[in-house]
Design a protein around this motif. Structure first.
Motif, PDB file in Angstrom:
ATOM      1  N   ARG A 124       0.826  -1.204   0.000  1.00  0.00           N
ATOM      2  CA  ARG A 124       0.000   0.000   0.000  1.00  0.00           C
ATOM      3  C   ARG A 124       0.860   1.254   0.000  1.00  0.00           C
ATOM      4  NH1 ARG A 124      -4.958  -1.475   4.253  1.00  0.00           N
ATOM      5  NH2 ARG A 124      -5.765  -3.276   3.067  1.00  0.00           N
ATOM      6  N   VAL A 125       1.913   1.237   0.774  1.00  0.00           N
ATOM      7  CA  VAL A 125       2.824   2.382   0.788  1.00  0.00           C
ATOM      8  C   VAL A 125       3.500   2.541  -0.568  1.00  0.00           C
ATOM      9  CG1 VAL A 125       4.930   3.308   1.824  1.00  0.00           C
ATOM     10  CG2 VAL A 125       3.183   2.270   3.277  1.00  0.00           C
ATOM     11  N   ALA A 126       3.874   1.435  -1.185  1.00  0.00           N
ATOM     12  CA  ALA A 126       4.536   1.500  -2.489  1.00  0.00           C
ATOM     13  C   ALA A 126       3.615   2.088  -3.552  1.00  0.00           C
ATOM     14  CB  ALA A 126       5.000   0.106  -2.900  1.00  0.00           C
ATOM     15  N   PHE A 127       2.325   1.778  -3.481  1.00  0.00           N
ATOM     16  CA  PHE A 127       1.385   2.298  -4.476  1.00  0.00           C
ATOM     17  C   PHE A 127       1.093   3.779  -4.256  1.00  0.00           C
ATOM     18  CE2 PHE A 127      -0.023  -2.199  -5.254  1.00  0.00           C
ATOM     19  CZ  PHE A 127       0.232  -2.189  -6.624  1.00  0.00           C
ATOM     20  N   GLY A 188      -2.164   5.363  -7.500  1.00  0.00           N
ATOM     21  CA  GLY A 188      -2.266   5.123  -6.064  1.00  0.00           C
ATOM     22  C   GLY A 188      -3.518   5.742  -5.469  1.00  0.00           C
ATOM     23  N   PHE A 189      -3.865   6.936  -5.931  1.00  0.00           N
ATOM     24  CA  PHE A 189      -5.107   7.570  -5.469  1.00  0.00           C
ATOM     25  C   PHE A 189      -6.315   6.741  -5.876  1.00  0.00           C
ATOM     26  CE2 PHE A 189      -8.641  10.346  -6.764  1.00  0.00           C
ATOM     27  CZ  PHE A 189      -9.007  10.867  -5.530  1.00  0.00           C
ATOM     28  N   ALA A 190      -6.302   6.212  -7.113  1.00  0.00           N
ATOM     29  CA  ALA A 190      -7.416   5.377  -7.569  1.00  0.00           C
ATOM     30  C   ALA A 190      -7.528   4.113  -6.725  1.00  0.00           C
ATOM     31  CB  ALA A 190      -7.223   5.026  -9.040  1.00  0.00           C
ATOM     32  N   ILE A 191      -6.405   3.520  -6.378  1.00  0.00           N
ATOM     33  CA  ILE A 191      -6.424   2.310  -5.560  1.00  0.00           C
ATOM     34  C   ILE A 191      -7.013   2.597  -4.184  1.00  0.00           C
ATOM     35  CG2 ILE A 191      -4.949   0.598  -4.431  1.00  0.00           C
ATOM     36  CD1 ILE A 191      -3.119   0.731  -6.850  1.00  0.00           C
ATOM     37  N   ILE A 192      -6.683   3.749  -3.600  1.00  0.00           N
ATOM     38  CA  ILE A 192      -7.231   4.103  -2.288  1.00  0.00           C
ATOM     39  C   ILE A 192      -8.747   4.222  -2.348  1.00  0.00           C
ATOM     40  CG2 ILE A 192      -7.346   5.949  -0.571  1.00  0.00           C
ATOM     41  CD1 ILE A 192      -4.424   6.453  -1.011  1.00  0.00           C
ATOM     42  N   ILE A 193      -9.267   4.901  -3.375  1.00  0.00           N
ATOM     43  CA  ILE A 193     -10.715   5.073  -3.503  1.00  0.00           C
ATOM     44  C   ILE A 193     -11.404   3.723  -3.667  1.00  0.00           C
ATOM     45  CG2 ILE A 193     -12.531   6.095  -4.902  1.00  0.00           C
ATOM     46  CD1 ILE A 193     -10.952   8.112  -3.264  1.00  0.00           C
ATOM     47  N   LEU A 194     -10.871   2.884  -4.546  1.00  0.00           N
ATOM     48  CA  LEU A 194     -11.492   1.587  -4.795  1.00  0.00           C
ATOM     49  C   LEU A 194     -11.324   0.648  -3.602  1.00  0.00           C
ATOM     50  CD1 LEU A 194     -10.352   1.147  -8.489  1.00  0.00           C
ATOM     51  CD2 LEU A 194     -12.626   1.782  -7.671  1.00  0.00           C
ATOM     52  N   LEU A 195     -10.201   0.732  -2.920  1.00  0.00           N
ATOM     53  CA  LEU A 195      -9.998  -0.101  -1.735  1.00  0.00           C
ATOM     54  C   LEU A 195     -10.970   0.288  -0.625  1.00  0.00           C
ATOM     55  CD1 LEU A 195      -8.296  -2.335  -0.464  1.00  0.00           C
ATOM     56  CD2 LEU A 195      -6.687  -0.578   0.301  1.00  0.00           C
ATOM     57  N   ALA A 196     -11.226   1.587  -0.480  1.00  0.00           N
ATOM     58  CA  ALA A 196     -12.218   2.017   0.510  1.00  0.00           C
ATOM     59  C   ALA A 196     -13.603   1.483   0.163  1.00  0.00           C
ATOM     60  CB  ALA A 196     -12.233   3.540   0.589  1.00  0.00           C
TER      61      ALA A 196
END
Length: 308
Positions: A124-127, A188-196
């Motif tokens: 997660r930090v890497a993304f 990385g921002f997209a991954i955060i939104i989708l992960l939430a």
């Protein structure tokens, strides 16, 4: 002492206050708490918006009196080949960025949401690290890495026998190279939104589907996609706005070249501002707002579920 000898306790009733002396609720108190927001919004949001709209109907170079010219600025832009070319470049960049980011970000989010994945925190930090890295520094790295003569990418291609590619000097490869920079920066921002969105789905839903014999692919298609539809719609709207306003990437890396192939809508608007053509720039900004609003509304309607 018998119960009959107990002295009953009298409860005195309080007489209601006269209508003229009744205490009224503080009606204005909630509005006083939210008033600072509306004052700041009116001063720094609403007033500049109204002023820019008024400015779009004038011919003003930043000094002197603004001369009212009606719809001439809009007519000029709508008949300008450069304006439509900038929108076309932004549309191509959208096709190169948003679908890839949605598919790749959703796949990465599904993997990171799996509790069995080891070192999830490190991944997660890497993304998210590229998203918090300054864009100008990343753009300079991109210029060095994709240089046609001395870049690392062409050096690796030469090692396997492939010829050099003009990543930043060719009209064919300039857009994909900038799109790759944008993807590396914002995925990385997209991954955060989708992960939430994925983490908001109750685990009982997947457990019930597993008990019914649904495979992982069937769960993803019938459960995951419908339940994260709103997160996907939000991400599409935000990234559509970001792509059509893209400025820093082409400004630093390609300066809109070669031959205007990477002049996006945001960069074309910037050129009006630097030329002190503020009236045309204001009109350009409102046309971009209308276009992005229409595209965002279309995306939300297409991604909206049937029961909404």
């Amino acid at each position: 002492m018998t119960p009959a000898t107990l002295t009953p306790v009298r409860r005195e009733r309080t007489a209601p206050a006269p209508p003229g002396t009744r205490r009224r609720a503080p009606f204005l108190t909630p509005y006083l708490f939210v008033a600072p927001f509306y004052v700041v919004f009116a001063a720094f949001g609403l007033y500049p918006l109204v002023y820019a709209l008024q400015l779009s109907f004038t011919n003003w170079k930043g000094a002197g009196e603004a001369r009212f010219i009606g719809l001439d600025n809009y007519t000029y832009l709508l008949t300008s080949e450069e304006f439509w070319s900038s929108l076309g470049n932004s549309a191509v960049m959208w096709l190169l960025i948003v679908p890839v980011q949605i598919v790749g970000g959703l796949a990465a989010a599904v993997l990171l949401a799996d509790a069995r994945l080891r070192l999830r925190g490190m991944f997660r930090v890497a993304f998210i690290a590229p998203f918090v890295t300054p864009l100008v520094a990343m753009a300079q790295v991109w210029i060095v890495a994709f240089d046609q003569d001395y870049g690392l990418v062409n050096h690796l291609l030469n090692l396997v026998g492939l010829p050099d590619v003009g990543w930043l000097t060719s009209t064919v490869w300039a857009k994909p190279t900038l799109a790759l920079l944008f993807l590396w920066k914002t995925t990385g921002f997209a991954i955060i939104i989708l992960l939430a969105g994925l983490q908001s789905v109750p685990a009982d839903v997947y457990e019930a589907a597993s008990l019914d014999g649904a495979s992982r692919l069937r769960q993803f298609r019938s459960l995951t996609l419908p339940l994260v539809r709103r997160s996907i719609a939000f991400l599409v709207v935000v990234q559509t706005l970001a792509v059509f306003q893209m400025f820093a990437e082409p400004f630093v890396v390609t300066q809109g070249g070669p031959y205007g192939s990477t002049t996006t809508g945001g960069l074309y608007l910037y050129r009006h501002i630097t030329a002190s053509d503020l009236g045309t720039g204001a009109a350009n900004s409102f046309l971009l707002v209308l276009l992005v609003f229409a595209l965002s509304l279309l995306s939300v309607r297409l991604l909206r579920s049937r029961d909404e």
